[in-house]
Scaffold this motif. Structure first.
Motif, PDB file in Angstrom:
ATOM      1  N   TRP A 131       1.042   5.715   0.645  1.00 15.89           N
ATOM      2  CA  TRP A 131       0.468   6.813   1.069  1.00 15.89           C
ATOM      3  C   TRP A 131       0.959   8.148   0.452  1.00 15.89           C
ATOM      4  O   TRP A 131       2.270   8.130   0.412  1.00 15.89           O
ATOM      5  CB  TRP A 131       0.446   7.012   2.575  1.00 15.89           C
ATOM      6  CG  TRP A 131      -0.257   5.992   3.427  1.00 15.89           C
ATOM      7  CD1 TRP A 131      -1.631   6.300   3.902  1.00 15.89           C
ATOM      8  CD2 TRP A 131      -0.001   4.679   3.761  1.00 15.89           C
ATOM      9  NE1 TRP A 131      -1.971   5.125   4.411  1.00 15.89           N
ATOM     10  CE2 TRP A 131      -1.014   4.229   4.347  1.00 15.89           C
ATOM     11  CE3 TRP A 131       1.065   3.656   3.386  1.00 15.89           C
ATOM     12  CZ2 TRP A 131      -0.958   2.858   4.830  1.00 15.89           C
ATOM     13  CZ3 TRP A 131       0.874   2.448   3.747  1.00 15.89           C
ATOM     14  CH2 TRP A 131      -0.101   1.968   4.429  1.00 15.89           C
ATOM     15  N   ALA A 167       0.806  -1.171   0.093  1.00 15.16           N
ATOM     16  CA  ALA A 167      -0.015  -0.034   0.047  1.00 15.16           C
ATOM     17  C   ALA A 167       1.010   1.293  -0.004  1.00 15.16           C
ATOM     18  O   ALA A 167       2.018   1.168   0.502  1.00 15.16           O
ATOM     19  CB  ALA A 167      -0.846   0.180   1.306  1.00 15.16           C
ATOM     20  N   PRO A 215      -4.091   8.078   2.066  1.00 19.36           N
ATOM     21  CA  PRO A 215      -3.732   6.814   1.089  1.00 19.36           C
ATOM     22  C   PRO A 215      -4.052   7.084  -0.329  1.00 19.36           C
ATOM     23  O   PRO A 215      -5.119   7.771  -0.846  1.00 19.36           O
ATOM     24  CB  PRO A 215      -5.044   5.824   1.601  1.00 19.36           C
ATOM     25  CG  PRO A 215      -5.490   6.037   3.039  1.00 19.36           C
ATOM     26  CD  PRO A 215      -5.216   7.489   2.797  1.00 19.36           C
TER      27      PRO A 215
END
Length: 204
Positions: A105, A103, A110
């Motif tokens: 950011w 993931a 995000p």
């Protein structure tokens, strides 16, 4: 031989600035001026004030990470990302089976993912870790994909990355050792070019 990764990857200077006062932060050097911060239970406690929680169910698209990303930890990564993109990467392989999750950011929120894959039968650029590294701005190079380009194959687990960081090794350390060995022992023999591939599973 297995492979395990639980780390934050971002611009090396960004990570140095954000972790300079931490006792349990060990920064490993990658290529292209990126750094890798191994995520250990001790570091999570120092960052959030709470013990880490680990998922008990199997990894899946709905539950992509073994480390439960607590609200405090997500808020911290989001805060760091106000300086530049920050990725959390996780992978575990053994006996030809495993998974990747990632993931990213950016700008305090995000921006990509989380992505999960336990098949890795799609094109390499679509694999979670490669996708996240592309979001960070990793440039193509001599290696087969962003994973190898940065040197994420150089250590196989958190302990390896902790040793890598504490010894202040460069991402080219092992290549330099091989080159030294070849120069010392090759004599006049021509050496074959070393492959810039790390295998179909993103590890050597």
């Amino acid at each position: 031989m297995g492979y395990q990764l639980s780390a934050v990857v971002a611009d090396a200077e960004l990570l140095r600035e954000q972790t300079a006062e931490l006792d349990h932060a060990v920064l490993g050097e990658l290529r292209q001026d990126f750094g890798l911060l191994p995520v250990t239970p001790q570091l999570v406690v120092e960052l959030t004030g709470s013990l880490p929680d680990f998922a008990t169910d199997d990894r899946s698209a709905e539950h992509p990470f073994g480390l439960v990303l607590s609200t405090a930890l997500v808020e911290l990564l989001a805060r760091w990302s106000q300086v530049g993109p920050v990725a959390y990467l996780e992978a575990e392989f053994g006996g030809g089976a495993g998974y990747q999750s990632a993931a990213v950011w950016l700008g305090g929120a995000p921006s990509w993912g989380p992505r999960f894959d336990d098949e890795l039968d799609s094109p390499r650029e679509q694999w979670p870790i490669n996708g996240a590294l592309t979001q960070l701005g990793v440039e193509p190079g001599a290696w087969i994909d962003p994973f190898a380009e940065l040197g994420l194959h150089l250590e196989r687990n958190t302990d390896g990355w902790l040793a890598h960081g504490r010894r202040r090794l460069s991402a080219d350390y092992w290549d330099e050792l091989v080159e030294q060995w070849e120069n010392q022992y090759s004599g006049d023999r021509q050496q074959p070019e070393r492959s810039r591939s790390v295998g179909d599973w993103g590890i050597p």
